[in-house]
Design an enzyme around this catalytic site. Structure first.
Site, short mmCIF file in Angstrom:
data_model
loop_
_atom_site.label_atom_id
_atom_site.label_comp_id
_atom_site.label_asym_id
_atom_site.label_seq_id
_atom_site.Cartn_x
_atom_site.Cartn_y
_atom_site.Cartn_z
N GLU A 190 5.13 11.00 -7.07
CA GLU A 190 4.70 10.56 -5.73
C GLU A 190 5.62 9.43 -5.29
O GLU A 190 5.28 8.25 -5.40
CB GLU A 190 3.23 10.10 -5.75
CG GLU A 190 2.69 9.85 -4.35
CD GLU A 190 1.28 9.30 -4.37
OE1 GLU A 190 0.37 10.01 -3.90
OE2 GLU A 190 1.07 8.16 -4.84
N GLU A 229 -8.52 6.28 -7.81
CA GLU A 229 -7.21 5.69 -8.03
C GLU A 229 -7.12 4.28 -7.45
O GLU A 229 -7.29 4.11 -6.24
CB GLU A 229 -6.12 6.55 -7.38
CG GLU A 229 -4.72 5.95 -7.50
CD GLU A 229 -3.69 6.66 -6.62
OE1 GLU A 229 -2.49 6.47 -6.88
OE2 GLU A 229 -4.09 7.38 -5.69
#
Length: 262
Positions: A240, A143
């Site tokens: 998130e 990521e």
């Protein structure tokens, strides 16, 4: 219809980790993701997941000394043995929780480090991890994280991540695209998603600015959710973000996307 997972290191943080699993299920989430599951025994988490009848979409691999500020080991020269030792732990938890995906964090490039050496270390470690993950029936994700929130983090951009995936050349390694991080450093979210969708195995979201609920600010999430649906993306969209008040009070934006649960 997008499938949303609740990131339990960001949501329901007023509850103990085990209780967050049931709370997410009660609010209609079909999935969860766990950044630091290692604070609890795998079997205890697995029992809570089974009781809640919820899926685990993603777990993070161990990221070094988290409380000491580390955020991964994969791109850190000289720490290859430590990185390799985290893999059996990560895969044991993923299998116990029936999570198909493990996120491998690159870590911060050491001050004054040779970036090319960090890159070579990262690629070699990912090759090792991907081979072992394949044997365990698991997939891996990397990521890009923006350097405003995490200065010095090795992996920052979508094009960098996709190039590394290509260099590693493992069928079970993909990109985790966090629209918050991408907007903070790059922008052009729809274009970047379309360009990289063949490699994207997980998505995460938050509002910009502020990293709060994805209901105001710079990013037109309803448009992106429609785009994701049309693309045929079959993975999860991880929530998130930092709730402005409580998680439950801030879920108005997602109600129309969550299926009714029996």
């Amino acid at each position: 219809m997008p499938r949303f997972s609740a990131n339990l290191d960001w949501l329901y943080t007023d509850l103990p980790l085990i209780d967050r699993i049931a709370a997410a299920a009660q609010d209609g989430f079909a999935g969860i993701e766990l950044l630091r599951p290692y604070v609890q025994p795998a079997e205890k988490l697995a029992a809570a997941v089974q009781a809640a009848k919820i899926h685990v979409a993603l777990v993070n691999g161990p990221a070094g000394d988290w409380d000491g500020g580390e955020r991964g080991l994969a791109a850190l020269p000289g720490r290859e043995a430590e990185f390799a030792a985290t893999l059996p732990v990560a895969f044991e938890y993923a299998q116990a929780l029936k999570s198909p995906l493990v996120h491998i964090m690159s870590g911060y490039a050491p001050a004054g480090a040779d970036i090319q050496r960090c890159h070579a270390t990262y690629v070699a470690n990912l090759k090792l991890a991907a081979k072992q993950a394949a044997a365990a029936g698991l997939r891996l994700a990397i990521e890009p994280i923006n350097p405003i929130d995490m200065p010095g983090y090795f992996l920052n951009r979508q094009d960098q991540a996709h190039a590394i995936v290509a260099e590693v050349g493992a069928a079970n390694l993909g990109v985790q695209m966090d629209f918050y991080h991408c907007q903070m450093v790059e922008g052009g979210l729809a274009r970047r998603f379309e360009a990289g969708k063949a490699n994207i195995v997980h998505i995460q979201i938050a509002g910009v600015p502020g990293r709060n609920e994805p209901d105001t600010g710079e990013i037109a999430y309803p448009y992106l959710f429609d785009l994701i649906d049309r693309s045929g993306y079959a993975g999860w969209i991880g929530c998130e973000y930092k709730p402005r008040t409580t998680t439950r009070e801030g879920l108005g934006w997602i109600k129309k996307y969550l299926p009714a649960r029996a």
